[in-house]
Design a protein around this motif. Structure first.
Motif, PDB file in Angstrom:
ATOM      1  N   LEU A  14     -19.841  14.286 -13.162  1.00  0.00           N
ATOM      2  CA  LEU A  14     -19.087  14.164 -11.751  1.00  0.00           C
ATOM      3  C   LEU A  14     -19.115  15.606 -10.833  1.00  0.00           C
ATOM      4  O   LEU A  14     -18.930  15.078  -9.703  1.00  0.00           O
ATOM      5  CB  LEU A  14     -17.567  14.136 -12.560  1.00  0.00           C
ATOM      6  CG  LEU A  14     -16.572  13.445 -11.423  1.00  0.00           C
ATOM      7  CD1 LEU A  14     -16.823  11.962 -10.636  1.00  0.00           C
ATOM      8  CD2 LEU A  14     -15.211  13.310 -12.026  1.00  0.00           C
ATOM      9  N   SER A  15     -19.273  16.604 -11.302  1.00  0.00           N
ATOM     10  CA  SER A  15     -19.632  17.574 -10.417  1.00  0.00           C
ATOM     11  C   SER A  15     -20.737  17.324  -9.324  1.00  0.00           C
ATOM     12  O   SER A  15     -20.848  17.589  -8.273  1.00  0.00           O
ATOM     13  CB  SER A  15     -19.825  18.880 -11.161  1.00  0.00           C
ATOM     14  OG  SER A  15     -18.590  19.111 -11.828  1.00  0.00           O
ATOM     15  N   VAL A  16     -21.836  16.932 -10.407  1.00  0.00           N
ATOM     16  CA  VAL A  16     -23.059  16.627  -9.326  1.00  0.00           C
ATOM     17  C   VAL A  16     -22.826  15.465  -8.630  1.00  0.00           C
ATOM     18  O   VAL A  16     -23.348  15.437  -7.331  1.00  0.00           O
ATOM     19  CB  VAL A  16     -24.205  16.147 -10.414  1.00  0.00           C
ATOM     20  CG1 VAL A  16     -25.623  15.701  -9.875  1.00  0.00           C
ATOM     21  CG2 VAL A  16     -24.552  17.288 -11.399  1.00  0.00           C
ATOM     22  N   GLN A  17     -22.186  14.275  -8.730  1.00  0.00           N
ATOM     23  CA  GLN A  17     -21.667  13.586  -8.186  1.00  0.00           C
ATOM     24  C   GLN A  17     -21.017  13.871  -6.723  1.00  0.00           C
ATOM     25  O   GLN A  17     -21.293  13.428  -5.618  1.00  0.00           O
ATOM     26  CB  GLN A  17     -20.930  12.426  -8.769  1.00  0.00           C
ATOM     27  CG  GLN A  17     -20.634  10.985  -7.962  1.00  0.00           C
ATOM     28  CD  GLN A  17     -21.957  10.163  -7.484  1.00  0.00           C
ATOM     29  OE1 GLN A  17     -23.052  10.627  -7.613  1.00  0.00           O
ATOM     30  NE2 GLN A  17     -21.548   8.971  -7.333  1.00  0.00           N
ATOM     31  N   VAL A  18     -19.939  14.520  -6.769  1.00  0.00           N
ATOM     32  CA  VAL A  18     -19.539  15.208  -5.788  1.00  0.00           C
ATOM     33  C   VAL A  18     -20.279  15.969  -4.794  1.00  0.00           C
ATOM     34  O   VAL A  18     -20.124  15.626  -3.429  1.00  0.00           O
ATOM     35  CB  VAL A  18     -18.193  16.055  -6.132  1.00  0.00           C
ATOM     36  CG1 VAL A  18     -17.570  16.844  -4.899  1.00  0.00           C
ATOM     37  CG2 VAL A  18     -17.194  15.449  -6.878  1.00  0.00           C
ATOM     38  N   LEU A  19     -21.214  16.527  -5.419  1.00  0.00           N
ATOM     39  CA  LEU A  19     -22.203  17.189  -4.331  1.00  0.00           C
ATOM     40  C   LEU A  19     -23.027  16.295  -3.874  1.00  0.00           C
ATOM     41  O   LEU A  19     -23.424  16.592  -2.463  1.00  0.00           O
ATOM     42  CB  LEU A  19     -22.843  18.506  -5.248  1.00  0.00           C
ATOM     43  CG  LEU A  19     -24.005  19.152  -4.585  1.00  0.00           C
ATOM     44  CD1 LEU A  19     -23.395  20.166  -3.496  1.00  0.00           C
ATOM     45  CD2 LEU A  19     -24.686  20.224  -5.676  1.00  0.00           C
ATOM     46  N   LEU A  20     -23.410  15.288  -4.490  1.00  0.00           N
ATOM     47  CA  LEU A  20     -24.319  14.262  -3.872  1.00  0.00           C
ATOM     48  C   LEU A  20     -23.532  13.554  -2.852  1.00  0.00           C
ATOM     49  O   LEU A  20     -24.137  13.039  -1.628  1.00  0.00           O
ATOM     50  CB  LEU A  20     -24.831  13.215  -4.880  1.00  0.00           C
ATOM     51  CG  LEU A  20     -26.091  13.801  -5.753  1.00  0.00           C
ATOM     52  CD1 LEU A  20     -26.241  12.719  -7.024  1.00  0.00           C
ATOM     53  CD2 LEU A  20     -27.215  13.799  -4.778  1.00  0.00           C
ATOM     54  N   GLY A  21     -22.263  13.294  -2.865  1.00  0.00           N
ATOM     55  CA  GLY A  21     -21.548  12.623  -1.980  1.00  0.00           C
ATOM     56  C   GLY A  21     -21.470  13.264  -0.521  1.00  0.00           C
ATOM     57  O   GLY A  21     -21.634  12.913   0.385  1.00  0.00           O
ATOM     58  N   ILE A  22     -21.058  14.669  -0.659  1.00  0.00           N
ATOM     59  CA  ILE A  22     -21.150  15.541   0.385  1.00  0.00           C
ATOM     60  C   ILE A  22     -22.579  15.554   1.037  1.00  0.00           C
ATOM     61  O   ILE A  22     -22.654  15.347   2.253  1.00  0.00           O
ATOM     62  CB  ILE A  22     -20.784  16.977   0.036  1.00  0.00           C
ATOM     63  CG1 ILE A  22     -19.489  16.988  -0.440  1.00  0.00           C
ATOM     64  CG2 ILE A  22     -20.927  17.893   1.320  1.00  0.00           C
ATOM     65  CD1 ILE A  22     -19.025  18.406  -1.217  1.00  0.00           C
ATOM     66  N   ILE A  23     -23.563  16.002   0.252  1.00  0.00           N
ATOM     67  CA  ILE A  23     -24.913  15.805   0.862  1.00  0.00           C
ATOM     68  C   ILE A  23     -25.331  14.498   1.606  1.00  0.00           C
ATOM     69  O   ILE A  23     -25.783  14.460   2.759  1.00  0.00           O
ATOM     70  CB  ILE A  23     -26.117  15.941  -0.067  1.00  0.00           C
ATOM     71  CG1 ILE A  23     -25.990  17.277  -0.630  1.00  0.00           C
ATOM     72  CG2 ILE A  23     -27.295  15.527   0.592  1.00  0.00           C
ATOM     73  CD1 ILE A  23     -26.856  17.734  -1.925  1.00  0.00           C
ATOM     74  N   THR A  24     -24.753  13.320   1.126  1.00  0.00           N
ATOM     75  CA  THR A  24     -25.174  12.233   1.640  1.00  0.00           C
ATOM     76  C   THR A  24     -24.557  11.857   2.913  1.00  0.00           C
ATOM     77  O   THR A  24     -25.138  11.320   3.838  1.00  0.00           O
ATOM     78  CB  THR A  24     -24.501  10.991   0.627  1.00  0.00           C
ATOM     79  OG1 THR A  24     -25.078  11.002  -0.529  1.00  0.00           O
ATOM     80  CG2 THR A  24     -24.759   9.554   1.361  1.00  0.00           C
ATOM     81  N   VAL A  25     -23.087  12.313   3.099  1.00  0.00           N
ATOM     82  CA  VAL A  25     -22.212  12.257   4.138  1.00  0.00           C
ATOM     83  C   VAL A  25     -22.904  13.063   5.496  1.00  0.00           C
ATOM     84  O   VAL A  25     -23.309  12.813   6.423  1.00  0.00           O
ATOM     85  CB  VAL A  25     -20.964  12.646   4.017  1.00  0.00           C
ATOM     86  CG1 VAL A  25     -20.148  12.919   5.177  1.00  0.00           C
ATOM     87  CG2 VAL A  25     -19.980  11.621   3.265  1.00  0.00           C
ATOM     88  N   VAL A  26     -23.396  14.368   4.973  1.00  0.00           N
ATOM     89  CA  VAL A  26     -23.775  15.301   5.879  1.00  0.00           C
ATOM     90  C   VAL A  26     -25.114  14.891   6.259  1.00  0.00           C
ATOM     91  O   VAL A  26     -25.444  15.207   7.869  1.00  0.00           O
ATOM     92  CB  VAL A  26     -24.056  16.704   5.207  1.00  0.00           C
ATOM     93  CG1 VAL A  26     -24.585  17.644   6.348  1.00  0.00           C
ATOM     94  CG2 VAL A  26     -22.622  17.363   4.870  1.00  0.00           C
ATOM     95  N   TYR A  27     -26.110  14.338   5.633  1.00  0.00           N
ATOM     96  CA  TYR A  27     -27.341  13.725   6.346  1.00  0.00           C
ATOM     97  C   TYR A  27     -27.287  12.403   6.833  1.00  0.00           C
ATOM     98  O   TYR A  27     -28.180  11.857   6.749  1.00  0.00           O
ATOM     99  CB  TYR A  27     -28.357  14.030   5.135  1.00  0.00           C
ATOM    100  CG  TYR A  27     -28.502  15.578   4.947  1.00  0.00           C
ATOM    101  CD1 TYR A  27     -29.499  16.217   5.760  1.00  0.00           C
ATOM    102  CD2 TYR A  27     -28.195  16.265   4.042  1.00  0.00           C
ATOM    103  CE1 TYR A  27     -30.037  17.540   5.687  1.00  0.00           C
ATOM    104  CE2 TYR A  27     -28.436  17.708   3.843  1.00  0.00           C
ATOM    105  CZ  TYR A  27     -29.311  18.143   4.735  1.00  0.00           C
ATOM    106  OH  TYR A  27     -29.286  19.479   4.631  1.00  0.00           O
ATOM    107  N   ALA A  28     -25.856  11.962   6.945  1.00  0.00           N
ATOM    108  CA  ALA A  28     -25.776  10.572   7.466  1.00  0.00           C
ATOM    109  C   ALA A  28     -26.407   9.406   6.622  1.00  0.00           C
ATOM    110  O   ALA A  28     -27.184   8.599   7.042  1.00  0.00           O
ATOM    111  CB  ALA A  28     -26.458  10.338   9.044  1.00  0.00           C
ATOM    112  N   ALA A  29     -26.187   9.511   5.118  1.00  0.00           N
ATOM    113  CA  ALA A  29     -26.585   8.508   4.343  1.00  0.00           C
ATOM    114  C   ALA A  29     -28.115   8.008   4.238  1.00  0.00           C
ATOM    115  O   ALA A  29     -28.482   6.795   4.529  1.00  0.00           O
ATOM    116  CB  ALA A  29     -25.695   7.397   4.114  1.00  0.00           C
ATOM    117  N   PRO A  30     -29.046   9.027   3.998  1.00  0.00           N
ATOM    118  CA  PRO A  30     -30.404   8.480   4.137  1.00  0.00           C
ATOM    119  C   PRO A  30     -30.878   7.736   2.823  1.00  0.00           C
ATOM    120  O   PRO A  30     -29.876   7.793   1.940  1.00  0.00           O
ATOM    121  CB  PRO A  30     -31.279   9.928   4.141  1.00  0.00           C
ATOM    122  CG  PRO A  30     -30.390  10.754   3.451  1.00  0.00           C
ATOM    123  CD  PRO A  30     -28.938  10.469   4.103  1.00  0.00           C
TER     124      PRO A  30
END
Length: 381
Positions: A329-345
């Motif tokens: 879940l910690s990895v998932q939270v980090l991935l969620g932030i990355i997905t948002v910041v890079y506009a969901a590539p």
């Protein structure tokens, strides 16, 4: 009849009492547990692939390329240029082409067509694998006692899923309504049912991995508090998966790409600009993304509570299961932030979905081990 002393030796006398026979709990109930478990694991892998392919189909805007629902004849793709052109002409009649994709040539259409066809074909294949396995084990009378209904359930839900899939697609196959994608709430129902099916299969795989008598013994050591916490975490995670589908359905992940604020604010601008009010919770990109973010924070906080409680378990494997949930879940939270910041590539978005599957299954495993803990000896600690 002669009298006998109470001190007389009786060793060697025959007795009619039957000898104790171990394993009676499993006798007549075992069936082909290992074979059924292997079959379910294949189904599990196929459902995971189905979720991933479905995500890629959505990310490539391919879901509306096939405008008809033909469960049987639709298995055969266009075989000639004339047939391809006929399919393309049907696609040209819907709003997505008229508003968004008028630039497409036949070659471009073929690319999105193959994504949707592959998604539907994989669904058909999963149905065949389930039917062959279920009917085969049923005919051979190898299904353990009490398992017929359980093994029937994924197949029934799969049939419902096919109908819901078309219900979802039909919401975007419109003319003159301005729809260029499927309805987000229907997408959420479709994805949610996929996770329900995956959850049942995963649970059955865990149960069949241990003998019936072992499960009965383990149930006596059930850690009720941990089971309740993991059940709550499972439901919360499922809710977050549905919210993620709403985000994906309207590309809300690309609406605000700053973090932790949204548009420089805690609450995004104009959260209730759509009338009627309730539509904002499904169609307002800013509000939908905001709800998904806040639910993510709350889910993570809940997971911390469950993890801290899980660390106090008397069973090493249960403790490890909760550690795994917290790490994933910690990895998932980090991935969620990355997905948002890079506009969901595409790569980030599909990885985010894959890890969601991992989190879901790990929560189920922690819940299972809370209900059926595996005892370990002192030397194993």
């Amino acid at each position: 009849m002669s009298k006998r002393s109470i001190f007389e030796e009786v060793e060697g006398e025959k007795t009619d009492a039957p000898a104790a026979q171990p394993g009676l709990i499993d006798r007549g109930r075992g069936g082909a547990r290992k074979a059924i478990r292997a079959w379910l694991m294949v189904l599990f892998a196929l459902v995971v692939a189905m979720i991933v392919v479905g995500g890629l189909t959505r990310l490539t805007d391919s879901g509306l390329s096939i405008t008809e629902w033909r469960p049987v004849t639709g298995a055969i793709p266009p075989m000639s240029e004339a047939e391809w052109q006929a399919e393309f002409d049907k696609y040209k009649e819907i709003d997505q082409w008229r508003i968004q994709n008028q630039w497409m040539e036949l070659s471009d259409f073929k690319e999105i067509y193959w994504w949707e066809w592959g998604h539907r074909q994989l669904g058909r294949f999963i149905g065949v694998v389930w039917a062959l396995g279920f009917l085969g084990f049923l005919a051979a009378r190898k299904i353990p006692a009490g398992w017929t209904g359980r093994l029937l359930l994924p197949g029934l839900l799969g049939g419902v899923q096919g109908a819901i899939g078309w219900w979802m697609v039909a919401s975007g196959v419109t003319q003159g309504e301005g729809m260029t994608a499927v309805a987000s709430y229907r997408l959420a129902v479709h994805l949610g049912l996929a996770f329900v099916i995956l959850g049942f299969i995963a649970w059955y795989v865990l149960m069949l991995g241990r003998e019936e008598r072992e499960l009965m013994q383990a149930r006596r050591a059930k850690e009720a508090k941990l089971f309740s916490l993991s059940t709550g975490l499972m439901h919360f995670a499922f809710l977050q998966i549905l919210l993620g589908a709403l985000v994906a359905g309207i590309d809300a992940g690309r609406s605000y790409t700053d973090w932790p604020l949204m548009g420089g604010q805690v609450i995004p601008p104009n959260p209730f600009m759509i009338e009627p009010l309730w539509k904002n919770f499904f169609e307002n990109p800013g509000l939908v993304q905001f709800i998904h973010r806040v639910a993510g924070y709350l889910l993570f906080a809940f997971a911390v509570v469950a993890w801290l409680r899980g660390r106090s378990s008397a069973h090493a494997r249960t403790r490890f299961a909760f550690n795994a949930v917290f790490a994933a879940l910690s990895v998932q939270v980090l991935l969620g932030i990355i997905t948002v910041v890079y506009a969901a590539p595409l790569h980030a978005a599909i990885t985010h979905q894959l890890v969601a599957i991992g989190v879901w299954v790990l929560i189920l495993r922690a819940r299972f081990l809370s209900a059926y803990p595996i005892a370990t000896s002192i030397k194993d600690h």
